[in-house]
Design a protein around this motif. Structure first.
Motif, mmCIF file in Angstrom:
data_model
loop_
_atom_site.group_PDB
_atom_site.id
_atom_site.type_symbol
_atom_site.label_atom_id
_atom_site.label_comp_id
_atom_site.label_asym_id
_atom_site.label_seq_id
_atom_site.Cartn_x
_atom_site.Cartn_y
_atom_site.Cartn_z
ATOM 1 N N ALA A 184 0.816 -1.214 0.000
ATOM 2 C CA ALA A 184 0.000 0.000 0.000
ATOM 3 C C ALA A 184 0.853 1.269 0.000
ATOM 4 N N GLU A 185 2.159 1.129 0.140
ATOM 5 C CA GLU A 185 3.016 2.295 -0.040
ATOM 6 C C GLU A 185 3.856 2.147 -1.311
ATOM 7 N N LEU A 186 4.764 1.133 -1.317
ATOM 8 C CA LEU A 186 5.676 1.043 -2.460
ATOM 9 C C LEU A 186 4.950 0.727 -3.770
ATOM 10 N N HIS A 316 1.933 10.828 5.970
ATOM 11 C CA HIS A 316 2.981 9.854 6.308
ATOM 12 C C HIS A 316 2.904 8.605 5.456
ATOM 13 N N ARG A 317 2.410 8.760 4.240
ATOM 14 C CA ARG A 317 2.358 7.671 3.261
ATOM 15 C C ARG A 317 3.210 8.098 2.077
ATOM 16 N N LEU A 456 -7.750 -4.573 1.888
ATOM 17 C CA LEU A 456 -8.688 -3.652 1.238
ATOM 18 C C LEU A 456 -8.257 -3.344 -0.198
ATOM 19 N N VAL A 457 -6.976 -3.483 -0.496
ATOM 20 C CA VAL A 457 -6.520 -3.207 -1.875
ATOM 21 C C VAL A 457 -7.055 -4.246 -2.850
ATOM 22 N N TRP A 482 -6.083 6.408 4.426
ATOM 23 C CA TRP A 482 -5.587 7.013 3.195
ATOM 24 C C TRP A 482 -5.710 6.038 2.023
ATOM 25 N N THR A 483 -5.357 4.784 2.292
ATOM 26 C CA THR A 483 -5.343 3.782 1.221
ATOM 27 C C THR A 483 -6.758 3.554 0.679
#
Ligand SMILES: *[C@@H]1O[C@H](CO)[C@@H](O)[C@H](O)[C@H]1NC(C)=O
Ligand SMILES: *[C@@H]1O[C@H](CO)[C@@H](O)[C@H](O)[C@H]1NC(C)=O
Ligand SMILES: *[C@@H]1O[C@H](CO)[C@@H](O)[C@H](O)[C@H]1NC(C)=O
Ligand SMILES: *[C@@H]1O[C@H](CO)[C@@H](O)[C@H](O)[C@H]1NC(C)=O
Length: 539
Positions: A184-186, A316-317, A456-457, A482-483
């Motif tokens: 969910a970040e990279l 912070h993402r 959730l992705v 955020w995601t």
């Protein structure tokens, strides 16, 4: 099928200089840089990946063996920089740009760092500032001196091309070996950036003020404008070893292999090999540098992303820098559609029956983009149980929640004949394929703040798709909030019997009790929220 990886990419995708220039100038607007001038405007993306015109490679075009093509910034946001023609020698990344273009390159500290583990001490912050060992900007003349051919000696450029699209990851194990941060970040950041930067329908040929935010006829027009983005050929983890990017449940590697079946992965040892190969030189008069040439490379840097406002101050993402830059330039939209092809590859891999996604086309800046999506055919409420974990609910409250959910579902059936599917699961007891299958069918994902919510992705966004996250009252973190929003879905923060949602989400706080075993929740209040959400009686 979106990825060249699984099948074949249809035709050739041609990105014109005009749209490259627009991407650059649009992205730079918010960052007060003027755009870089394009010297070599055409990029071809074909069956075999990208080949850029005018690039010297040892293999292909003998006539340009003498040229060292200059670096072009295709797009940039803090921590995310997409280059055409980046070079590496002895571990240093080189941007080759003539002096007149150098002032237009973003500050190096917004692109890279020393890539060491991060904490918040002043010493550590200082040690993450990049040095000339990490990145340098050099003129074409200097590049020629370092790696250029010598006609007298009958010698060619000492530059070797690493074909295709590379994701270069400049961060250590610290966050990579964690499903949430990895996916969910990279992956989120990398995919939204690549998708957005190459999107030829991004309205980048208009100034942003011309993109009419809530114009439904332009939304309808945009629905025609789906495209198949190019995909990554390889990931290079410069500072992470084999264990450095794998999480213990094994979801990171499952996810990457399912989403990008043809991807090759190089780890820190492989990067060290590439570094050593450029510096293992003959002694004496034959001593000369070598370089690797990356025709298209996305450089991702966690510390540099945190130097940006969206990541460093608001969310912070690291993915927020990428996602916001691409939303602002209309390379992606708020409906979350940009992620569909990744999700579809994973669902297909897991053997989940595929349906085409319901709903509308591209959604620009309207509030409530989700309200334009279709309703789901079957409602599934999934409660991820964490009672065996460190951070968990008061046992009585967990029992009360389960009871309230069951009562709600039974009542809906008795009163309205509605079949709401309720799944109460400990995800670790399911196989990966079954977890993917369940997530893909879930309308409401409910659980205590924790890694399991990363699934959730894999939810297919529809009108009611929601993530309901239980925190210790007063506590909040942006991870899943955020995601969920970046995918066009609603997120609700639960504090016992109260809920909060964007744009009134709480500030980030980790109160005493946040990580504990006594998180309270009022089951009836959660059931009421779910019912109101599914009855469309919430805003
Ligand atoms: C290569 O990089 C190392 C630092 O990693 C440095 O000590 C060395 O001097 C460099 N070699 C050359 C030839 O620049
Ligand atoms: C469209 O958006 C503008 C502001 O961007 C707003 O003033 C206007 O009321 C909106 N119109 C509709 C129909 O939502
Ligand atoms: C809405 O978008 C269409 C197509 O892009 C455009 O022709 C029309 O002028 C726009 N209308 C408004 C009110 O902005
Ligand atoms: C949670 O909410 C319920 C219902 O309002 C209330 O009775 C209970 O005291 C609350 N628990 C805590 C710890 O605040």
């Amino acid at each position: 099928m979106f990825f060249g990886a699984r099948g074949h990419r249809d035709g050739v995708f041609f990105l014109t200089g005009a749209s490259v220039l627009c991407i650059i100038s649009t992205l730079y607007l918010g960052l007060s840089f003027s755009g870089l001038r394009i010297t070599n405007p055409n990029i071809h993306i074909s069956e075999t990946g990208i080949s850029s015109m005018g690039i010297a490679t040892k293999s292909s075009d003998e006539s340009v063996l003498d040229a060292i093509p200059e670096t072009i910034l295709i797009a940039h946001a803090p921590g995310w920089t997409l280059f055409q023609n980046l070079y590496m020698s002895n571990g240093t990344l080189y941007i080759v740009a003539s002096e007149s273009r150098q002032a237009e390159i973003p500050p190096i500290r917004m692109m890279t760092s020393t890539g060491i583990e991060a904490d918040t001490t002043p010493e550590n912050i200082a040690m993450r500032e990049p040095t000339p060992q990490e990145m340098q900007i050099i003129t074409p003349q200097l590049a020629r001196l370092k790696w250029g051919s010598s006609v007298e000696d009958g010698e060619l450029n000492r530059i070797w091309t690493v074909e295709g699209i590379t994701l270069l990851v400049n961060e250590p194990r610290q966050f990579l070996a964690h499903y949430y941060h990895f996916v969910a970040e990279l992956l989120f950041g990398a995919w939204s950036f690549l998708y957005g930067a190459f999107n030829p329908y991004s309205q980048l040929s208009h100034t942003p003020s011309m993109i009419s935010a809530n114009n439904s006829s332009s939304l309808a027009n945009q629905a025609q404008q789906e495209y198949n983005p190019p995909s990554f050929s390889r990931f290079i983890f410069m500072h992470a070893s084999s264990e450095g990017w794998r999480d213990s449940p094994g979801f990171n590697s499952y996810f990457v292999r399912a989403a990008f079946p043809s991807l090759s992965i190089e780890e820190s040892d492989d990067w060290a090999d590439r570094v050593a190969a450029t510096s293992d030189k003959a002694m004496g008069p034959r001593s000369k540098d070598r370089a690797w040439h990356f025709p298209v490379v996305l450089l991702s840097d966690r510390s540099a992303a945190f130097r940006g406002e969206a990541c460093g101050q608001r969310t912070h993402r690291i993915a927020a820098e990428s996602w916001e830059a691409m939303v602002d330039s209309a390379g992606i939209d708020l409906s979350g559609r940009w992620w569909d092809s990744v999700r579809e590859n994973i669902l297909e891999f897991a053997g989940v029956a595929m349906h085409t996604r319901d709903g509308v086309g591209r959604v620009a800046r309207i509030s409530g983009a989700q309200s334009l999506l279709s309703k789901p055919e079957q409602i599934t409420i999934t409660y991820l149980v964490r009672q065996g974990e460190r951070r968990r609910l008061i046992q009585e409250d967990h029992d009360g929640l389960v009871q309230a959910l069951k009562e709600m579902v039974e009542r809906k059936k008795a009163q309205d004949g509605q079949e709401w599917n309720l799944r109460i699961v400990e995800p670790e007891t399911l196989s990966k394929d079954d977890q993917v299958d369940l997530a893909s069918k879930t309308t409401i994902l409910l659980g205590v703040h924790g890694n399991g919510l990363t699934h959730l992705v894999l939810m297919k966004p529809n009108r009611w798709s929601s993530v309901i996250e239980i925190f210790y009252p007063g506590g909040f973190a942006h991870d899943y909030e955020w995601t969920a929003r970046a995918l066009g879905m609603r997120h609700y923060t639960i504090w016992n019997d109260t809920y909060l949602t964007y744009p009134n989400e709480p500030a980030v706080v980790y109160p005493e009790g946040f990580q504990g075993t006594d998180i309270p929740v009022h089951g009836k209040a959660v059931a009421k929220l779910i019912e109101d959400r599914l009855e469309d009686t919430l805003l």
